[in-house]
Design an enzyme around this catalytic site. Structure first.
Site, mmCIF file in Angstrom:
data_model
loop_
_atom_site.group_PDB
_atom_site.id
_atom_site.type_symbol
_atom_site.label_atom_id
_atom_site.label_comp_id
_atom_site.label_asym_id
_atom_site.label_seq_id
_atom_site.Cartn_x
_atom_site.Cartn_y
_atom_site.Cartn_z
ATOM 1 N N ASN A 83 -82.860 -16.974 -18.954
ATOM 2 C CA ASN A 83 -81.777 -17.938 -18.718
ATOM 3 C C ASN A 83 -81.430 -18.647 -20.003
ATOM 4 O OD1 ASN A 83 -82.191 -21.089 -18.674
ATOM 5 N ND2 ASN A 83 -84.182 -20.182 -18.146
ATOM 6 N N ILE A 85 -79.320 -21.640 -19.661
ATOM 7 C CA ILE A 85 -78.521 -22.685 -19.001
ATOM 8 C C ILE A 85 -78.132 -23.776 -20.004
ATOM 9 C CG2 ILE A 85 -78.451 -24.380 -17.120
ATOM 10 C CD1 ILE A 85 -78.713 -21.495 -16.068
ATOM 11 N N GLY A 86 -79.080 -24.207 -20.824
ATOM 12 C CA GLY A 86 -78.754 -25.211 -21.847
ATOM 13 C C GLY A 86 -78.690 -26.625 -21.314
ATOM 14 N N CYS A 144 -87.302 -27.006 -24.414
ATOM 15 C CA CYS A 144 -86.174 -26.174 -23.977
ATOM 16 C C CYS A 144 -85.791 -25.192 -25.088
ATOM 17 C CB CYS A 144 -84.965 -27.037 -23.613
ATOM 18 S SG CYS A 144 -83.589 -26.002 -23.058
ATOM 19 N N LYS A 179 -94.179 -31.546 -21.499
ATOM 20 C CA LYS A 179 -94.030 -30.108 -21.215
ATOM 21 C C LYS A 179 -93.877 -29.333 -22.515
ATOM 22 C CE LYS A 179 -91.679 -26.787 -18.315
ATOM 23 N NZ LYS A 179 -90.724 -26.604 -17.228
ATOM 24 N N ASN A 206 -93.364 -23.892 -20.734
ATOM 25 C CA ASN A 206 -91.949 -23.616 -20.488
ATOM 26 C C ASN A 206 -91.701 -22.104 -20.719
ATOM 27 O OD1 ASN A 206 -89.061 -23.910 -20.288
ATOM 28 N ND2 ASN A 206 -89.276 -26.021 -20.991
ATOM 29 N N THR A 207 -90.461 -21.698 -20.720
ATOM 30 C CA THR A 207 -90.132 -20.280 -20.879
ATOM 31 C C THR A 207 -90.403 -19.795 -22.304
ATOM 32 O OG1 THR A 207 -87.880 -20.961 -21.340
ATOM 33 C CG2 THR A 207 -88.354 -20.250 -19.086
ATOM 34 N N GLY A 231 -90.727 -15.966 -14.805
ATOM 35 C CA GLY A 231 -91.049 -15.066 -13.700
ATOM 36 C C GLY A 231 -92.353 -14.325 -13.942
ATOM 37 N N THR A 280 -89.231 -19.680 -10.982
ATOM 38 C CA THR A 280 -88.340 -18.548 -10.725
ATOM 39 C C THR A 280 -88.515 -17.963 -9.326
ATOM 40 O OG1 THR A 280 -88.266 -18.068 -13.087
ATOM 41 C CG2 THR A 280 -87.731 -16.241 -11.619
#
Ligand SMILES: Cc1cc2nc3c(=O)[nH]c(=O)nc-3n(C[C@H](O)[C@H](O)[C@H](O)COP(=O)(O)O)c2cc1C
Length: 328
Positions: A83, A85-86, A144, A179, A206-207, A231, A280
């Site tokens: 993703n 998304i921002g 992020c 995080k 985080n991702t 995921g 996810t």
């Protein structure tokens, strides 16, 4: 790794105590939603009873509303998704006036995720929200991967993290959860900086920065070149980061990354997480978090564990595995 011998005599599910504590916040169970994958929580109230979850972690809110990045913003990948998304969000004022009252009516325990491009922006957010009665704790998004300013790279500097948390600590008596990004050389260093700065817990992770190509069009599948991978594809990576972080600090770790089942959640608990986040998986199945909770309770009962908290860190990270410090 050390091991505990699983107990074998099953007990009633009613006898299983799932409660855990993050700083001053007592949670009825360790299952949280992951920020950005469950809206602000109220959007899911018609399918999930928010009051049964340990807590709802809301979408990261910034001082001003953000429209997020240009489309395309999600792409499916093998066993996961990317993703970009921002940090699209409603901004501080609407979050406070609309979202928090709705969550209070739904009897959700709320962990508000906040994000900023600078330490000062985070201070503005905590100055405004730090004493809100409807917020049980704050998760500070230092990780992020999808924003041009104030993203994972900016916050990867341990000294900056520590300084910023010292400033934030003064603004609220609620638990502060930092995080962290997995995309650092050594997550133990960023985790320790957060502990020194006064964080009550860290979330790992985080991702991961990822890229998916559309080969026929010779371009990224996303509008922005890279995105954040999440995921089941990231579960072993996230589990390792969680294990490393929890072995390095004395404050609780919240596990996040690829959790889709009660067994996944318990693996994070076993390597040291005090609580876990379901992200996810919710896009595939809106009730994923409550199913994970039910599966976790069943496993514990079947294995005779009356207290979830006694399994936290049952598989410890041995200090001996620290890489040697380079000589000065
Ligand atoms: C679409 C999407 C949006 C996300 N937005 C945020 C966010 O606003 N703030 C944040 O801290 N994490 C955000 N995340 C990261 C998740 O909270 C979670 O840490 C990550 O996806 C790994 O967990 P998972 O594999 O269970 O999804 C987002 C993830 C996804 C997939």
């Amino acid at each position: 790794m050390s091991h505990v011998t699983p107990k074998s005599k099953p007990i009633s599910e009613k006898r299983v105590d799932l409660s855990v504590r993050i700083g001053k916040l007592q949670l009825k169970n360790p299952i949280l939603t992951a920020s950005g994958t469950f809206g602000y929580g109220d959007e899911y109230a018609h399918v999930v009873d928010l009051s049964v979850l340990g807590a709802v972690v809301t979408k990261t809110v910034t001082v001003k509303p953000r429209p997020g990045n240009a489309p395309t913003r999600v792409a499916e990948t093998a066993s996961g998704m990317l993703n970009s998304i921002g940090l699209e969000n409603v901004g501080l004022e609407r979050f406070r006036s609309e979202k928090l009252p709705r969550l209070a009516k739904l009897k959700a325990t709320v962990i508000a995720s906040i994000g900023g491009e600078t330490p000062e922006e985070l201070e503005t957010l905590l100055g405004a929200l730090g004493n809100e009665p409807g917020v049980g704790a704050f998760e500070v998004n230092f990780s992020c991967p999808n924003v041009a300013a104030g993203g994972a790279r900016f916050w990867a500097d341990p000294a900056r993290l520590e300084r910023t948390l010292v400033g934030l600590r003064r603004l609220t008596d609620r638990p502060l959860i930092a995080k962290l990004s997995p995309d650092v050389t050594d997550i133990r260093e960023t985790a320790r900086a957060c502990e020194r700065g006064g964080a009550d817990a860290v979330t790992a992770v985080n991702t991961f920065v990822g890229l998916a190509l559309d080969l026929d069009r010779m371009r990224s599948k996303l509008g922005k070149a890279t995105g954040g991978l999440s995921g089941p594809a990231i579960k072993p990576l996230a589990l390792a980061r969680c294990w490393e972080a929890s072995g390095a600090i004395g404050i609780p770790v919240v596990g996040s990354g690829g959790i889709v089942s009660g067994r996944d959640a318990l693996e994070f608990i076993a390597v040291g997480a005090t609580a876990v986040q379901v992200g996810t998986a919710t896009f595939v199945e809106p009730e994923a978090a409550t199913r994970v909770l039910a599966e976790m309770r069943t496993w514990l009962a079947q294995h005779g564990h009356a207290k979830l908290s006694s399994l936290i860190g049952a598989v410890q990270a041995p200090a001996a595995q620290e890489p040697a410090k380079p000589h000065a």
